[in-house]
Design a protein around this motif. Sequence first.
Motif, mmCIF file in Angstrom:
data_model
loop_
_atom_site.group_PDB
_atom_site.id
_atom_site.type_symbol
_atom_site.label_atom_id
_atom_site.label_comp_id
_atom_site.label_asym_id
_atom_site.label_seq_id
_atom_site.Cartn_x
_atom_site.Cartn_y
_atom_site.Cartn_z
ATOM 1 N N LYS A 17 -5.368 -0.695 6.410
ATOM 2 C CA LYS A 17 -4.498 -1.566 5.626
ATOM 3 C C LYS A 17 -5.283 -2.117 4.439
ATOM 4 C CE LYS A 17 -1.272 -4.876 4.838
ATOM 5 N NZ LYS A 17 0.168 -4.840 4.755
ATOM 6 N N HIS A 77 5.023 -1.998 10.258
ATOM 7 C CA HIS A 77 4.391 -2.945 9.330
ATOM 8 C C HIS A 77 4.766 -4.379 9.667
ATOM 9 C CE1 HIS A 77 3.550 -4.019 4.816
ATOM 10 N NE2 HIS A 77 3.178 -4.996 5.625
ATOM 11 N N HIS A 86 6.895 -1.883 1.238
ATOM 12 C CA HIS A 86 7.910 -2.723 0.586
ATOM 13 C C HIS A 86 8.771 -2.002 -0.458
ATOM 14 C CE1 HIS A 86 5.495 -5.682 2.570
ATOM 15 N NE2 HIS A 86 4.538 -5.678 1.677
ATOM 16 N N HIS A 115 2.826 -8.507 10.853
ATOM 17 C CA HIS A 115 1.657 -9.401 10.869
ATOM 18 C C HIS A 115 1.935 -10.513 11.871
ATOM 19 C CE1 HIS A 115 0.336 -7.591 7.082
ATOM 20 N NE2 HIS A 115 1.572 -7.723 6.662
HETATM 21 ZN ZN LIG Z 1 2.247 -6.712 4.972
#
Ligand SMILES: [Zn+2]
Length: 263
Positions: free
Chosen positions: A116, A19, A171, A21
């Motif tokens: 996602k 995970h 998370h 970005h």
């Molecule tokens: Zn993220």
Amino acid sequence: MEQSTTLLPNFTHSPIDVHSHFNHGSKFDCPETEAHIRDINFIESVYRRVGVTQVGISTFASVTEPTCVSEENEYLHRLIKEKDWVYQWVVIDPRQKETYAQAQRMLTHPKVLGIKLHPAYHGYRILDYAQELFAFANSQKTVVLIHPQYEISSMRPFADKCPDMKLILAHLDSTRFQEYTDTIAYAEYGNIYTDTSGRASAANNVIEGAVQRVGSQKILFGTDTYSYAFQFGRIALSALSTEEKENILWKNATRLFPNAFLS
Ligand SMILES: [Zn+2]
């Protein structure tokens, strides 16, 4: 206190970051500061330094700005063919029907890990779309990575109708520990997971406690562009067995994404 030497276990595989970005010069890039750099070249240099060669990514622009989702998906789909270390999460905005068709096409590529979803930044209520989104993911037998907001436990009834889908509630968060772990533990088909990405896993027993409640096979390693050293050290030096650490750091990723990552 007796002095002891802390030794990192001898891991048999480098971690797989499921995970993350990056920014790449889009006008919808995530704002960055000197203290938190999000540019692809910086991100890549960190992975090269620490020897990570497999990273599941969506661009920041694709999750922060709904109007550029398909364009960003196309950009990233080209990039996975150019950069070895980049693996793709294809982003769906359920209000843009063409993103389903795009995802269906891209999901056949072995470097595309799954779908996602970022309802919070895209600005829709996941409960309004969860049924169709998860039914689609189920039909594709794929994995969904969702940035959850207020709806962690309410995701379970949807997952319970979709045995062929796997859902990662991103998370893992110490302030919502019970909700995360109950949702994973009571999933009828055992198809709900979480990841350590972000900074909410900094509390001193959140990962260890989650392993105790749901097992190490339900937790995946992710950075979400926060410090790799922190995220890796948090797991590598935790009070877990080497086998549990390896499950989190890379083995679970090879199980969830057998087409992308060899075990
Ligand atoms: Zn993220």
